[in-house]
Motif scaffolding. Structure first.
Motif, PDB file in Angstrom:
ATOM      1  N   LYS A   1       0.809  -1.228   0.000  1.00  0.00           N
ATOM      2  CA  LYS A   1       0.000   0.000   0.000  1.00  0.00           C
ATOM      3  C   LYS A   1       0.833   1.265   0.000  1.00  0.00           C
ATOM      4  O   LYS A   1       0.373   2.320  -0.470  1.00  0.00           O
ATOM      5  CB  LYS A   1      -0.953  -0.007   1.185  1.00  0.00           C
ATOM      6  N   ASN A   2       2.061   1.184   0.498  1.00  0.00           N
ATOM      7  CA  ASN A   2       2.911   2.378   0.551  1.00  0.00           C
ATOM      8  C   ASN A   2       3.882   2.473  -0.615  1.00  0.00           C
ATOM      9  O   ASN A   2       4.720   3.384  -0.641  1.00  0.00           O
ATOM     10  CB  ASN A   2       3.687   2.400   1.876  1.00  0.00           C
ATOM     11  N   THR A   3       3.785   1.547  -1.539  1.00  0.00           N
ATOM     12  CA  THR A   3       4.687   1.554  -2.706  1.00  0.00           C
ATOM     13  C   THR A   3       3.852   1.408  -3.976  1.00  0.00           C
ATOM     14  O   THR A   3       3.819   0.346  -4.598  1.00  0.00           O
ATOM     15  CB  THR A   3       5.719   0.416  -2.598  1.00  0.00           C
ATOM     16  N   PRO A   4       3.174   2.472  -4.394  1.00  0.00           N
ATOM     17  CA  PRO A   4       2.230   2.377  -5.520  1.00  0.00           C
ATOM     18  C   PRO A   4       2.863   1.988  -6.846  1.00  0.00           C
ATOM     19  O   PRO A   4       2.231   1.302  -7.660  1.00  0.00           O
ATOM     20  CB  PRO A   4       1.617   3.780  -5.588  1.00  0.00           C
ATOM     21  N   LYS A   5       4.095   2.420  -7.090  1.00  0.00           N
ATOM     22  CA  LYS A   5       4.724   2.064  -8.358  1.00  0.00           C
ATOM     23  C   LYS A   5       5.053   0.575  -8.410  1.00  0.00           C
ATOM     24  O   LYS A   5       4.876  -0.077  -9.442  1.00  0.00           O
ATOM     25  CB  LYS A   5       5.982   2.912  -8.585  1.00  0.00           C
TER      26      LYS A   5
END
Length: 225
Positions: free
Chosen positions: A195-199
């Motif tokens: 969730k904290n790393t969208p790429k």
């Protein structure tokens, strides 16, 4: 020792692969584990191969103790390509990546791919360590460290690296073994971890939707790990 033999053949056009006639066999335990990078690469390429599986050591310790003597290093996976034997999972996966055009266009791209693959391998090893840990208290601590520190740190590093290289792929603005290896790891994790790393999450979803990869993931035998 009983084995499970699976003939896996996926045909999708325009993969650019020219080795459809190669005689290929992959030997590993009846697990995803260290053979799944090879299976994903073979699936992506749409080539036919023999997926030979043997019971994990904990299911048949005596059988594995005997069988392991027939392998050069006493370990699995082992890849056989037109009669040639390739031991060690990363060596086999790198060979397949090169065969299928996923190992970079030059030595610098190849090094950038290896960078990501080795970073992921460190985390794969940490995961295997806690899965195999027998002391319950130590296992609990190792699992918590993995989930709250090891994975978030790696995903943050991969997010930064991916953003620095254009945000779509890790190397050369093209799909590579590094992207498939990232999918392999992240598909073993709970989705909230991304969730904290969208790429990275977007990359993982795009790899998951590749027709051959999607078909393999849907059809592969269900195993614990």
């Amino acid at each position: 020792m009983a084995t499970i033999n699976i003939k896996q053949s996926i045909e999708v056009p325009n993969t650019g692969v020219t080795n459809n006639m190669a005689d290929i066999k992959l030997v590993y335990f009846h697990l995803r584990g260290r053979a799944e990078p090879c299976r994903l690469l073979l699936a992506y390429a749409g080539v036919s191969y023999e997926d030979e599986r043997v019971p994990p050591p904990w299911e048949n310790p005596e059988g594995w103790a005997t069988l392991k003597q027939s392998f050069t290093y006493g370990k699995l996976p082992v890849l056989y390509w037109n009669g040639e034997e390739i031991n060690q999972g990363l060596a086999a996966a790198r060979f397949l990546a090169k065969e299928f055009g996923l190992a970079g266009k030059n030595e610098m791209e190849a090094a950038h791919i290896d960078e990501v693959v080795y970073a992921i391998e460190d985390v794969v090893n940490a995961r295997i360590d806690f899965l195999l840990e027998k002391d319950e208290n130590r296992k609990k601590l190792m699992t918590e460290t993995f989930q709250t520190r090891t994975i978030p740190i790696l995903l943050g590093q991969l997010e930064k690296r991916l953003a620095g290289r254009g945000g779509q792929f890790f190397v050369g603005n093209n799909l590579s073994w590094a992207d498939i290896q990232t999918f392999m790891l992240c598909s073993e994790l709970d989705l909230p971890a991304l969730k904290n790393t969208p790429k990275v999450a977007n990359l993982v979803e795009r790899v998951a939707q590749l027709p051959n990869v999607k078909k393999w993931v849907q059809a592969r035998p269900a195993t614990a790990v």
